[in-house]
Every structure is written in structure tokens, then in C-alpha cells.
Design an enzyme around this catalytic site. Sequence first.
Site, short mmCIF file in Angstrom:
data_model
loop_
_atom_site.label_atom_id
_atom_site.label_comp_id
_atom_site.label_asym_id
_atom_site.label_seq_id
_atom_site.Cartn_x
_atom_site.Cartn_y
_atom_site.Cartn_z
CE LYS A 89 -4.06 2.21 0.60
NZ LYS A 89 -3.61 2.64 -0.77
CD GLN A 110 3.26 4.73 2.10
OE1 GLN A 110 3.75 5.63 1.53
NE2 GLN A 110 1.99 4.87 2.73
CE LYS A 113 4.33 7.67 5.47
NZ LYS A 113 4.35 8.61 4.30
CE LYS A 125 4.74 7.42 -2.60
NZ LYS A 125 3.91 8.26 -1.53
N GLY A 164 -2.67 8.17 -4.30
CA GLY A 164 -2.14 9.37 -4.83
C GLY A 164 -0.84 9.76 -4.09
CG ASP A 165 3.23 11.05 -3.09
OD1 ASP A 165 3.31 10.88 -1.96
OD2 ASP A 165 4.35 11.74 -3.83
CB THR A 208 -2.07 13.73 3.95
OG1 THR A 208 -2.44 12.57 3.35
CG2 THR A 208 -0.83 13.82 4.43
CG ASN A 239 -4.35 16.11 -0.89
OD1 ASN A 239 -3.88 15.51 -0.12
ND2 ASN A 239 -5.50 16.49 -0.94
CB SER A 376 -5.43 4.85 2.00
OG SER A 376 -5.41 5.96 0.94
P1 NDP Z 1 0.68 17.78 -4.72
O1 NDP Z 1 1.12 17.53 -6.00
O2 NDP Z 1 -0.75 17.92 -4.37
O3 NDP Z 1 1.42 19.14 -4.05
C1 NDP Z 1 2.81 19.08 -4.03
C2 NDP Z 1 3.28 20.63 -3.48
O4 NDP Z 1 4.78 20.62 -3.41
C3 NDP Z 1 2.90 21.60 -4.87
O5 NDP Z 1 2.74 22.78 -4.09
C4 NDP Z 1 4.37 21.50 -5.44
O6 NDP Z 1 4.70 22.79 -6.24
C5 NDP Z 1 5.41 21.49 -4.36
N1 NDP Z 1 6.43 20.68 -4.83
C6 NDP Z 1 6.43 19.62 -5.38
N2 NDP Z 1 7.91 19.35 -5.69
C7 NDP Z 1 8.55 20.44 -5.18
C8 NDP Z 1 9.83 20.78 -5.16
N3 NDP Z 1 11.14 19.89 -5.87
N4 NDP Z 1 10.47 21.83 -4.88
C9 NDP Z 1 9.43 22.65 -4.37
N5 NDP Z 1 8.00 22.47 -4.21
C10 NDP Z 1 7.55 21.34 -4.53
O7 NDP Z 1 1.17 16.60 -3.65
P2 NDP Z 1 0.81 16.38 -2.29
O8 NDP Z 1 0.18 17.65 -1.50
O9 NDP Z 1 0.03 14.97 -2.27
O10 NDP Z 1 2.11 15.64 -1.50
C11 NDP Z 1 3.09 16.60 -0.92
C12 NDP Z 1 3.83 15.80 0.13
O11 NDP Z 1 3.45 14.91 1.01
C13 NDP Z 1 4.79 14.82 -0.69
O12 NDP Z 1 6.31 14.90 -0.15
C14 NDP Z 1 4.21 13.63 -0.42
O13 NDP Z 1 4.82 12.52 -0.54
C15 NDP Z 1 3.48 13.85 0.71
N6 NDP Z 1 2.35 12.98 1.31
C16 NDP Z 1 1.36 13.20 0.57
C17 NDP Z 1 0.17 12.30 1.04
C18 NDP Z 1 -1.15 12.40 0.27
O14 NDP Z 1 -2.10 11.63 0.66
N7 NDP Z 1 -1.29 13.12 -0.75
C19 NDP Z 1 0.12 11.20 2.00
C20 NDP Z 1 1.58 11.33 2.76
C21 NDP Z 1 2.45 12.30 2.48
P3 NDP Z 1 4.62 22.91 -7.66
O15 NDP Z 1 3.08 22.86 -8.19
O16 NDP Z 1 5.39 24.06 -8.07
O17 NDP Z 1 5.25 21.49 -8.17
#
Ligand code: NDP
Length: 444
Positions: A89, A110, A113, A125, A164-165, A208, A239, A376
Amino acid sequence: MPYVQEVYEKIKRKNPNEPEFLQAVKEVFDSLQPVFDKHPEYRSCNILERITEPERQLMFRVPWVDDQGNIRVNRGYRIEFSSAIGPYKGGLRFHASVNLSIIKFLGFEQIFKNSLTMLSMGGGKGGSDFNPKGKSDAEVMRFCQSFMTELQRHIGADTDVPAGDIGVGGREIGFMFGQYKRLRNEFTGVLTGKGLNWGGSPGRKEATGYGAVYFAQEMLKDRKQSFDGKTVVVSGSGNVSIYSIEKVHQLGGRVVALSDSNGFVYDPEGINLDTVKNIKEVRRGRIKEYCEIHKHAKYSDKNRDIWTVKCDVAIPSATQNEINGEEAKTLVKNGCICVSEGANMPTTPEGVEVFLKAGVSYGPGKAANAGGVAVSGLEMSQNSMRLSWTFEEVDQKLHNIMRNIYNTCRDVADKYGKPNNLVVGANIGGFQKVVDAMMSQGIV
Ligand code: NDP
């Protein structure tokens, strides 16, 4: 040389070009020596060598056609890391920076976690170096369909359940689910993060972000404090960031800054979340546009300078290694007392050291952002029962799970003589259950 160090050196030699994976392994290993001192039987079973080798690593070609008729090729990944305590997962990440090292680090994290949530989920992943930014809906759909055409033969509701991620939200999950259903002729809970009227769980979108804030709330409670009146900085604007902001505001805190990969916005009056949702969720725009609507807010094109904004609480929610040692020092100097990681491994080892030394309440990602995978897991339960819970029921369960994870981390840290070190608490707390399952299941 201590046993864990010896094994780490071996893993380094075996995976020389995987810095993120090695960073994640080292961070876990650094906590584990006391466990091996207590359980010599783990060592004789070569548990560390086994747990760091994925059960299966898939890499595949993803060909698709863009709107101009050009044929494009990306690389797809799925790392099925550990099925010791349940089906694999973990999310799928679509981002230009994706490579094997990043997917392996995320898959490794993961495992622990998912174990911390106490739900029955193994670790996995996946993703692709496909960059969804600037692509039309039709291009994203064609890519997702091609990706799933290969992935479908490896996953299943009782085998491997992606979510998603970064770069994979409701739209992408929808396209992939549609293709899975079409190819396999079955409507099952093979993906989580689905739409609410076709098998999704209420509260998954929020999970999250809300979870990271619930975790911070527990850390603050132990300091006899709350979010009320606190100034908060949240990096990213996806997100996790959006729903962290929503929960902070509900609890009486004020988020004053957020970012994307181009820059950050500072709004001393408090970020207007309706504006952010409209820019990011409706128009898929850039956060720079926030300042066109709220003229008093300031935009900087140095996104890492977000950590110079004075705050009580920081919730890094963008990506790995976004806070280094110097940035951590700046946060501490400016009075930050609590860091809850919405993102995975957003703080470098040097940064973590700074927070721990300064007595900052520091919630590592594998504990603080476990709310997403927890809900999830609840989505999988609802799919199996063919029932649906209300938003309030799911939110209540999420809140309890985050409280339990916090208590586990705190209690385990105490038990191993490292009070307040939630890194040790999360690593050992997550590790123990998986290893006990591996020991029971023989050499597999
Ligand atoms: P999204 O794609 O919805 O958003 C990602 C955000 O982070 C965007 O604002 C993006 O900006 C920014 N970002 C991505 N890469 C970079 C980078 N290299 N430098 C600066 N900013 C960056 O992703 P999520 O919100 O889902 O995920 C965010 C984090 O949370 C990740 O680390 C993910 O692994 C973690 N996570 C997510 C979960 C989930 O349920 N979605 C669960 C647990 C952890 P831009 O649009 O400019 O790329």
C-alpha cells in the site's frame, strides 16, 4: 562496528546511486541498535538485510501520444517493498524528478508508516517521471491509461493498492481506475483516493493535512499549548498543504505563508484559503496569482526563503529535503517550537539534528503524515464491506489514529531512554510489528 552500521555499509555498496533511499535507510537504522541489543534473534535472521531489499521492483515503459501527435515515452515504477503485515500500500508520484532512488525511499518509509497506523497494510510506492504540469486533461488521461495498462497486471484489491501522491490527485486516480476496470472487468477497491460517488471515502482528500495538524496538536498539548493564536507556516500548496491550512484555521491558528516550486507567498493577515483552493484545485494555477487578488500579500521567487518567515509552528508539506540545517537553525532562531512533517522526509538529517537539539517538538513524516494512508486503509475497509461511513465518522477515526500514533511514538521513545525523540519512537514503533510478522512467516 555495531551491527546496524555493518549492514548499512553493505546496503550502501549494493545501492550506490540511490542517495534518497540510503538517507531513509540510515535514518531508520540510526534508531535501531537498542532493538538489536534486546533481540539478538533478529540479527541471526538477517532481518535488516531482508527488510531493505524490496520484495519486487517493477520498472516499465509508458508510451503515450501528446496533443500534437508526438509519441512520448516515460518510465513507470512500482516498488512492492513489504507485504509482511498486509497488501502492498502506498501512493503513486508523477513528477519530473522521479527516479528509482526516490520511489525506493518512499516505499521504505511507507512500511513503517503503515505499521504505525495499526491497520493491515504492507509498504509500496510507485510513480513516473511524467510531469503533469502544463498537460491537457486529454494528455493526462492518455498517460494514465498507458501507465495502468502495464500496472494492472501487478496490482489488486488484496495484492497491491496504490493511491495518490505528488502530481496524482482525484483526476489521475479517476483515469487510472477507469482503465483498470475496463481491462480487468471488475469494480474493486484497487486504488484509494477514488471519487465519493464511486467508492471513495469521505475525508480521504483532507486526511493527510488534517492528520499532520492533529499530530501537531498532540505535540503542542504535551507542551501545555494549543493552536489557538499560533502563527504557522505551511510549505507547498498542493493537497497536503491545503488541508493542513484548513485544519489550522479551524483550530484557531493563522497560516501566514505557503509556497510552490517557483516561490512563496507571505500574507500577514492570514492566508485566504478560498483563494488558494480556487487557484490550485479549480484552475490548476500558480500561487503567485494569490497576490493579484490580495494586494497586501507579498510574493518572493525564492521558495526556500519561506523558512525565514517567523512562526510558532512549521508544517513542511511539499517534498523531500526542503529544510536543511541552516534553514532549521533559522526556524529555531525565529521561535519555532513545533514541526509536523506533512511531506515525506522534508528535513535533511542535519536539520533534524538541529530541531532535536533545540528541543523543538519534531514529528517525522512517517508518523505525522500517516493520516493519508490511514484513511486509505479506511477506504479499503468500506470497499470490502460495500458500505460508506460519513465524513464525521471517518474524521473521528482519523483523529483517534493520529492520537494513537503520537502516543506510540512518545511511549516507545520513553521506553528506549530517548524521551521526546519521536524519530526514535516512530522508527522503533513501526519496525517492531513488521519484524515480528516477518519472524512468524519464515524465510520469504
Ligand atoms: P501535490 O502534488 O498535491 O502538491 C505538491 C506541492 O509541493 C505543490 O505545491 C508543489 O509545487 C510542491 N512541490 C513539489 N515538488 C517540489 C519541489 N521539488 N520543490 C518545491 N516544491 C515542490 O502533492 P501532495 O500535497 O499530495 O504531496 C506533498 C507531500 O506530501 C509529498 O512529500 C508527499 O509524498 C507527501 N504525502 C502526501 C500524501 C497524500 O495523501 N497526498 C500522504 C503522505 C505524504 P509545484 O506545483 O510548483 O510543483
